[in-house]
Enzyme design. Structure first.
Site, PDB file in Angstrom:
ATOM      1  N   HIS A 107      -2.576   7.770   6.671  1.00  0.00           N
ATOM      2  CA  HIS A 107      -1.536   8.618   6.066  1.00  0.00           C
ATOM      3  C   HIS A 107      -2.122   9.924   5.544  1.00  0.00           C
ATOM      4  O   HIS A 107      -1.490  10.975   5.618  1.00  0.00           O
ATOM      5  CB  HIS A 107      -0.876   7.897   4.883  1.00  0.00           C
ATOM      6  CG  HIS A 107       0.273   7.013   5.252  1.00  0.00           C
ATOM      7  ND1 HIS A 107       1.412   7.486   5.848  1.00  0.00           N
ATOM      8  CD2 HIS A 107       0.469   5.674   5.081  1.00  0.00           C
ATOM      9  CE1 HIS A 107       2.263   6.481   6.037  1.00  0.00           C
ATOM     10  NE2 HIS A 107       1.710   5.359   5.581  1.00  0.00           N
TER      11      HIS A 107
ATOM     12  N   GLN B 225       3.352   9.921   0.692  1.00  0.00           N
ATOM     13  CA  GLN B 225       4.622   9.208   0.873  1.00  0.00           C
ATOM     14  C   GLN B 225       5.591   9.431  -0.281  1.00  0.00           C
ATOM     15  O   GLN B 225       6.773   9.076  -0.179  1.00  0.00           O
ATOM     16  CB  GLN B 225       4.368   7.706   1.058  1.00  0.00           C
ATOM     17  CG  GLN B 225       3.658   7.380   2.362  1.00  0.00           C
ATOM     18  CD  GLN B 225       3.442   5.885   2.500  1.00  0.00           C
ATOM     19  OE1 GLN B 225       2.444   5.351   2.042  1.00  0.00           O
ATOM     20  NE2 GLN B 225       4.405   5.200   3.108  1.00  0.00           N
TER      21      GLN B 225
ATOM     22  N   HIS C  92      -4.629   1.810   7.390  1.00  0.00           N
ATOM     23  CA  HIS C  92      -3.249   2.310   7.481  1.00  0.00           C
ATOM     24  C   HIS C  92      -3.027   3.434   6.461  1.00  0.00           C
ATOM     25  O   HIS C  92      -2.464   4.482   6.803  1.00  0.00           O
ATOM     26  CB  HIS C  92      -2.297   1.130   7.232  1.00  0.00           C
ATOM     27  CG  HIS C  92      -0.842   1.487   7.192  1.00  0.00           C
ATOM     28  ND1 HIS C  92       0.083   0.951   8.070  1.00  0.00           N
ATOM     29  CD2 HIS C  92      -0.147   2.304   6.352  1.00  0.00           C
ATOM     30  CE1 HIS C  92       1.283   1.447   7.775  1.00  0.00           C
ATOM     31  NE2 HIS C  92       1.178   2.259   6.737  1.00  0.00           N
ATOM     32  N   GLU C  93      -3.486   3.212   5.222  1.00  0.00           N
ATOM     33  CA  GLU C  93      -3.241   4.208   4.166  1.00  0.00           C
ATOM     34  C   GLU C  93      -4.101   5.455   4.360  1.00  0.00           C
ATOM     35  O   GLU C  93      -3.630   6.573   4.120  1.00  0.00           O
ATOM     36  CB  GLU C  93      -3.487   3.601   2.779  1.00  0.00           C
ATOM     37  CG  GLU C  93      -2.627   2.385   2.437  1.00  0.00           C
ATOM     38  CD  GLU C  93      -1.142   2.594   2.670  1.00  0.00           C
ATOM     39  OE1 GLU C  93      -0.667   3.737   2.592  1.00  0.00           O
ATOM     40  OE2 GLU C  93      -0.456   1.595   2.959  1.00  0.00           O
TER      41      GLU C  93
ATOM     42  N   CYS D  13       5.709  -0.013   7.148  1.00  0.00           N
ATOM     43  CA  CYS D  13       5.390   1.168   6.338  1.00  0.00           C
ATOM     44  C   CYS D  13       6.610   1.508   5.498  1.00  0.00           C
ATOM     45  O   CYS D  13       7.730   1.496   6.010  1.00  0.00           O
ATOM     46  CB  CYS D  13       5.046   2.334   7.276  1.00  0.00           C
ATOM     47  SG  CYS D  13       4.601   3.843   6.396  1.00  0.00           S
ATOM     48  N   LEU D  14       6.385   1.808   4.223  1.00  0.00           N
ATOM     49  CA  LEU D  14       7.513   2.130   3.338  1.00  0.00           C
ATOM     50  C   LEU D  14       8.224   3.406   3.783  1.00  0.00           C
ATOM     51  O   LEU D  14       9.373   3.623   3.406  1.00  0.00           O
ATOM     52  CB  LEU D  14       7.036   2.264   1.883  1.00  0.00           C
ATOM     53  CG  LEU D  14       6.528   0.953   1.253  1.00  0.00           C
ATOM     54  CD1 LEU D  14       6.023   1.210  -0.154  1.00  0.00           C
ATOM     55  CD2 LEU D  14       7.608  -0.114   1.256  1.00  0.00           C
TER      56      LEU D  14
ATOM     57  N   GLY E 127       0.835  -1.194   0.000  1.00  0.00           N
ATOM     58  CA  GLY E 127       0.000   0.000   0.000  1.00  0.00           C
ATOM     59  C   GLY E 127       0.868   1.241   0.000  1.00  0.00           C
ATOM     60  O   GLY E 127       2.000   1.220   0.490  1.00  0.00           O
TER      61      GLY E 127
HETATM   62 NI    NI Z   1       2.521   3.413   5.604  1.00  0.00          NI
END
Ligand code: NI
Length: 170
Positions: A140, A51, A136-137, A94-95, A46
């Site tokens: 963000h 990000q 989660h996304e 998380c990236l 995701g």
């Molecule tokens: Ni994330």
């Protein structure tokens, strides 16, 4: 499709509240494609636009398993309109916080409204990994990170570690 550099903790961009995508046009579809390319390259399941430094309400997800056909999902202006009382726990990563994982408890199911690539409003009921990933996304988009859902002690440790790492790169 272009792979974009990822924004990493503690970059304050990650704490911005993203603005709605005004229209689904060539530019916003290009952004979605770049996000998918960036997510697959990482690899991750995701990614939110913020990000890659674009504070717009756009999320891409693919929770298909390795070896299965890819199922890229694109959500413009996603919104959680209902969530279950039942909760589930997943080990999240998380990236933007590479190589850190922690268990997070969230509602097990969510109903999400969003606009699809064709500009149509859609409603999706999700459970399992997809429900967790959506939450989660969408977090963000509101400047919230999964580490905000763990203990303060653990969160401060992670932030300290990443702040130190960022400083050593300058
Ligand atoms: Ni994330």
């Amino acid at each position: 499709m272009t792979i974009k550099p990822l924004i990493i903790l503690p970059d304050p961009v990650l704490r911005q509240v993203s603005k709605p995508v005004e229209r689904i046009d060539a530019e916003s579809l290009q952004l979605a494609d770049d996000m998918l390319a960036t997510m697959y390259d990482a690899p991750g399941i995701g990614l939110a636009a913020v990000q890659i430094g674009v504070p717009r309400r756009l999320v891409v997800i693919d929770v298909s398993r390795e070896g299965e056909e890819k199922t890229p999902l694109v959500f413009f202006n996603p919104e959680i309109v209902a969530s279950t009382d039942a909760r589930s726990t997943y080990e999240e990563g998380c990236l933007s916080i590479p190589d850190y994982y922690a268990e997070v408890e969230r509602p097990a199911g969510v109903t999400v409204t969003y606009v699809d690539r064709a500009g149509e409003k859609q409603t999706l009921e999700a459970d399992g990994l997809l429900a967790t990933c959506l939450q989660h996304e969408i977090d963000h988009l509101n400047g919230t990170l999964f580490i905000d859902h763990i203990s303060r002690l653990k969160r401060e440790m992670v932030i300290r570690k990443f702040t130190k790492a960022a400083k050593s790169k300058i």
